[in-house]
Design a protein around this motif. Structure first.
Motif, PDB file in Angstrom:
ATOM      1  N   ASP A 199       0.830  -1.214   0.000  1.00 55.82           N
ATOM      2  CA  ASP A 199       0.000   0.000   0.000  1.00 55.82           C
ATOM      3  C   ASP A 199       0.848   1.240   0.000  1.00 55.82           C
ATOM      4  O   ASP A 199       0.552   2.245  -0.681  1.00 55.82           O
ATOM      5  N   SER A 200       1.954   1.185   0.767  1.00 57.77           N
ATOM      6  CA  SER A 200       2.860   2.348   0.827  1.00 57.77           C
ATOM      7  C   SER A 200       3.537   2.574  -0.529  1.00 57.77           C
ATOM      8  O   SER A 200       3.697   3.722  -0.973  1.00 57.77           O
ATOM      9  N   LEU A 201       3.917   1.465  -1.186  1.00 62.26           N
ATOM     10  CA  LEU A 201       4.562   1.561  -2.506  1.00 62.26           C
ATOM     11  C   LEU A 201       3.606   2.159  -3.525  1.00 62.26           C
ATOM     12  O   LEU A 201       3.971   3.040  -4.330  1.00 62.26           O
ATOM     13  N   ILE A 202       2.363   1.664  -3.530  1.00 64.21           N
ATOM     14  CA  ILE A 202       1.362   2.159  -4.475  1.00 64.21           C
ATOM     15  C   ILE A 202       1.087   3.636  -4.242  1.00 64.21           C
ATOM     16  O   ILE A 202       0.991   4.448  -5.201  1.00 64.21           O
ATOM     17  N   LYS A 203       0.988   4.018  -2.952  1.00 60.28           N
ATOM     18  CA  LYS A 203       0.718   5.407  -2.639  1.00 60.28           C
ATOM     19  C   LYS A 203       1.872   6.310  -3.070  1.00 60.28           C
ATOM     20  O   LYS A 203       1.679   7.418  -3.559  1.00 60.28           O
ATOM     21  N   LYS A 204       3.097   5.792  -2.861  1.00 57.42           N
ATOM     22  CA  LYS A 204       4.271   6.596  -3.202  1.00 57.42           C
ATOM     23  C   LYS A 204       4.428   6.733  -4.710  1.00 57.42           C
ATOM     24  O   LYS A 204       4.918   7.762  -5.222  1.00 57.42           O
ATOM     25  N   GLY A 205       3.973   5.720  -5.468  1.00 53.86           N
ATOM     26  CA  GLY A 205       4.117   5.749  -6.926  1.00 53.86           C
ATOM     27  C   GLY A 205       2.957   6.411  -7.633  1.00 53.86           C
ATOM     28  O   GLY A 205       2.922   6.481  -8.874  1.00 53.86           O
ATOM     29  N   SER A 206       1.992   6.881  -6.862  1.00 53.94           N
ATOM     30  CA  SER A 206       0.841   7.523  -7.504  1.00 53.94           C
ATOM     31  C   SER A 206       1.106   8.980  -7.800  1.00 53.94           C
ATOM     32  O   SER A 206       1.831   9.633  -7.083  1.00 53.94           O
TER      33      SER A 206
END
Length: 206
Positions: A199-206
């Motif tokens: 979730d943190s990765l997805i949020k950071k890559g958005s």
């Protein structure tokens, strides 16, 4: 400590209990002691003064019987019988022992007297039993007493040995279940951490 005269039968023991909170369920005097309560009282007193016996009675439910019977001629045999609840036995084993009439869970010691009359023989056997009930002590150049203590300690040691073995077996049986639960918990924690990382990765890559 209440003293009652009843038959020497373990089946009678559970019928009457002392109205106190100790583990001594009953104390009874039987046989010749019905006619000589003053001698029976000497045994009760000696028993109360024995620290090992009292500690045993606090740990386990017990029924105590003081008994005396006439032997050949005017000889007398006196004895103490301590019936105890063997906590190292399973309920099923206790049930079958009761059905089969087995009565092995007891401590018994004897003493004898052989004088010129029955009353004197009873006095002698009682005095000897008092010594056997009392803790070991030095009298002159020799030691006397301690017989009851040795029997009680042997019984207590054996019960604790069996209980320890049972506890180890139970722990061994439960170990796989404990390990399985710990593994499942570790997997659950790792899964939550992975989800948080994703979730943190997805949020950071958005």
């Amino acid at each position: 400590m209440q003293v009652q005269n009843v038959g020497l039968s373990q089946n009678n023991y559970s019928q009457k209990h002392n109205p106190n909170f100790t583990a001594i369920k009953s104390v009874k005097c039987d046989g010749l002691y019905k006619k000589y309560p003053e001698l029976a009282n000497e045994l009760v007193t000696a028993f109360k003064k024995n620290p090992t016996a009292m500690e045993f009675c606090k740990k386990y439910d017990v029924d105590v019987v003081f008994y005396a019977v006439k032997q050949m001629q005017d000889a007398v045999e006196s004895s103490i019988h301590i019936f105890f609840d063997n906590i190292s036995k399973s309920k099923a084993r206790k049930f079958f022992d009761k059905v089969l009439g087995k009565n092995e869970d007891k401590v018994v010691i004897h003493a004898w007297g052989n004088e010129y009359s029955l009353p004197r023989s009873l006095e002698k056997s009682t005095a000897n039993l008092v010594v056997n009930i009392s803790p070991e002590r030095k009298v002159g150049d020799r030691f006397c007493g301690g017989l009851l203590d040795s029997h009680i300690n042997a019984v207590d040691k054996e019960m604790q040995r069996v209980l320890k073995i049972k506890a180890q077996k139970t722990q061994e049986k439960e170990a796989p279940l404990v390990n399985k639960k710990e593994t499942e918990k570790d997997l659950q924690n790792a899964t939550f951490k992975l989800k948080d990382s994703i979730d943190s990765l997805i949020k950071k890559g958005s």
